[in-house]
Design an enzyme around this catalytic site. Structure first.
Site, PDB file in Angstrom:
ATOM      1  N   SER A   1      25.119  24.428 -11.871  1.00  0.00           N
ATOM      2  CA  SER A   1      26.398  24.058 -12.477  1.00  0.00           C
ATOM      3  C   SER A   1      27.529  24.779 -11.734  1.00  0.00           C
ATOM      4  O   SER A   1      27.616  24.665 -10.512  1.00  0.00           O
ATOM      5  CB  SER A   1      26.371  24.385 -13.971  1.00  0.00           C
ATOM      6  OG  SER A   1      27.440  23.760 -14.647  1.00  0.00           O
TER       7      SER A   1
ATOM      8  N   ASP B   1      21.371  14.198 -16.647  1.00  0.00           N
ATOM      9  CA  ASP B   1      22.305  15.284 -16.373  1.00  0.00           C
ATOM     10  C   ASP B   1      23.749  14.889 -16.693  1.00  0.00           C
ATOM     11  O   ASP B   1      24.104  13.702 -16.709  1.00  0.00           O
ATOM     12  CB  ASP B   1      22.206  15.645 -14.888  1.00  0.00           C
ATOM     13  CG  ASP B   1      22.685  17.052 -14.559  1.00  0.00           C
ATOM     14  OD1 ASP B   1      23.375  17.661 -15.394  1.00  0.00           O
ATOM     15  OD2 ASP B   1      22.359  17.526 -13.458  1.00  0.00           O
TER      16      ASP B   1
ATOM     17  N   HIS C   1      21.069  18.690 -17.851  1.00  0.00           N
ATOM     18  CA  HIS C   1      21.784  19.716 -17.098  1.00  0.00           C
ATOM     19  C   HIS C   1      20.971  21.019 -16.983  1.00  0.00           C
ATOM     20  O   HIS C   1      21.063  21.712 -15.983  1.00  0.00           O
ATOM     21  CB  HIS C   1      23.128  19.992 -17.763  1.00  0.00           C
ATOM     22  CG  HIS C   1      24.122  20.645 -16.862  1.00  0.00           C
ATOM     23  ND1 HIS C   1      24.425  20.164 -15.600  1.00  0.00           N
ATOM     24  CD2 HIS C   1      24.904  21.757 -17.026  1.00  0.00           C
ATOM     25  CE1 HIS C   1      25.338  20.937 -15.040  1.00  0.00           C
ATOM     26  NE2 HIS C   1      25.639  21.916 -15.869  1.00  0.00           N
TER      27      HIS C   1
END
Length: 348
Positions: free
Chosen positions: A153, A297, A324
């Site tokens: 991320s 995601d 994610h």
């Protein structure tokens, strides 16, 4: 004729004094013992924890790191997301890396829970965080012979930016669940993921965001029960690992909001990352690179597959069951792919 008794005794002594057969050395056990040993390590007293001083224009601060295991050729520094989250999001790595004898380093970036948390917005820039990672690398004596950088991320943004400036120090790069363009991420969130929600739920979320009523408990309730459980961690909230709950509880909202913003459907407003885009520079990355995407995601898996082809020496890992936080909701595929990448890169 009978042999003299002393001759018989010599024969007995000879056979009794032969060196006993040696037990074969269990190399796997030996390696495992060495991996876990703190002998001659300067962090034995703290069990692997080091508070590393970081020099900035606003003074010197300390960041928290914890090294697990020992392997001179495989050392993975973990860059958490957020910005402003914590290393706790990687707790499940304990279940996979040790049996592969992969050394890994938990690390809370400046501003995160276990590190110093100065109250100064000027510190929260991508450029400064890159220099922080470089100072951590030097303090931990990581180099191109052993240094793998894994960022997820926001940590993926940081990992890409670090590689663009300092890839000469890397052995391998792992970009987990992060696109190379915030504008394209915004488009995916707003044009693809948002409309997949129940229309009434999405309209209520958009209304709250339009009113900037982000402290409204209803906003968090809608996100956790309808969006997060579909695209962040695909299991009921009450079943989320305790480490994930801890990460959310320990988040530094000042850092998060300043760089990422309030909205979970893209980065908007005055957030400093809203125009970040390095997709035209991916071709500059020559170090072996693994890009990880997941079907559910918050980031577009097709874009991440494209990224793996843009870098010079890339590989794509797709997690068909993941979102994610694929290290939890598609754990077997996630770790199998990372471990294989590290094995293959180590052979080169």
């Amino acid at each position: 004729m009978k042999k003299p008794i002393f001759f018989t005794l010599l024969i007995v002594l000879f056979f009794n004094c032969k060196e006993p057969a040696k037990e074969p050395i269990d190399t796997a056990t030996s390696e495992a013992e060495n991996y876990l040993s703190f002998t001659n390590r300067d962090d034995q007293f703290t069990g692997g924890i080091k508070m590393i001083p970081i020099t900035t224009e606003k003074g010197t601060f300390k960041v928290w790191t914890k090294t697990v295991g020992h392997n001179p050729t495989k050392k993975v520094l973990l860059l958490h997301g957020g910005p402003g989250m914590t290393h706790e999001i990687y707790s499940c790595f304990d279940g996979y890396f040790p049996q592969e004898s992969i050394e890994y380093i938990y690390y809370d970036q400046l501003g995160s829970y276990y590190s110093d948390r100065p109250d100064d917005l000027s510190l929260w820039t991508t450029e400064r965080f890159v220099e922080e990672v470089e100072q951590v690398r030097k303090a931990l004596k990581l180099d191109e012979s052993n240094f793998y950088l894994l960022g997820q991320s926001w940590g993926g943004i940081l990992a890409m930016e670090y590689a663009l400036k300092y890839q000469k120090n890397l052995k391998g790069l792992i970009i987990s669940n992060m696109m190379s363009s915030i504008p394209e991420y915004n488009a995916y969130a707003q044009e693809v993921l948002g409309p997949q929600l129940d229309p009434k739920v999405y309209e209520e979320i958009k209304l709250i965001e339009a009113n900037q009523d982000f402290t409204n408990p209803r906003y968090g309730e809608l996100l956790f029960n309808h969006y997060y459980t579909e695209h962040v961690l695909r299991m009921p909230v009450e079943e989320w690992p305790e480490a994930i709950s801890r990460t959310f509880n320990h988040a530094n909202n000042q850092v998060y909001v300043h760089m990422q913003g309030h909205s979970e459907f893209g980065i908007t407003g005055d957030a400093t990352l809203k125009d970040w885009d390095i997709k035209t520079r991916l071709k500059e990355i020559a170090v072996p690179t693994l890009v990880i995407g997941a079907k559910y995601d918050t980031m577009d898996p097709k874009h991440m597959e494209w990224m793996s082809k843009e870098v010079q020496n890339g590989r794509y890992l797709f997690c068909p069951n993941g979102s994610h936080l694929s290290q939890y909701d598609d754990q077997k595929n996630y770790f199998k792919g990372i471990i294989q990448f590290i094995r293959d890169t180590n052979k080169k």
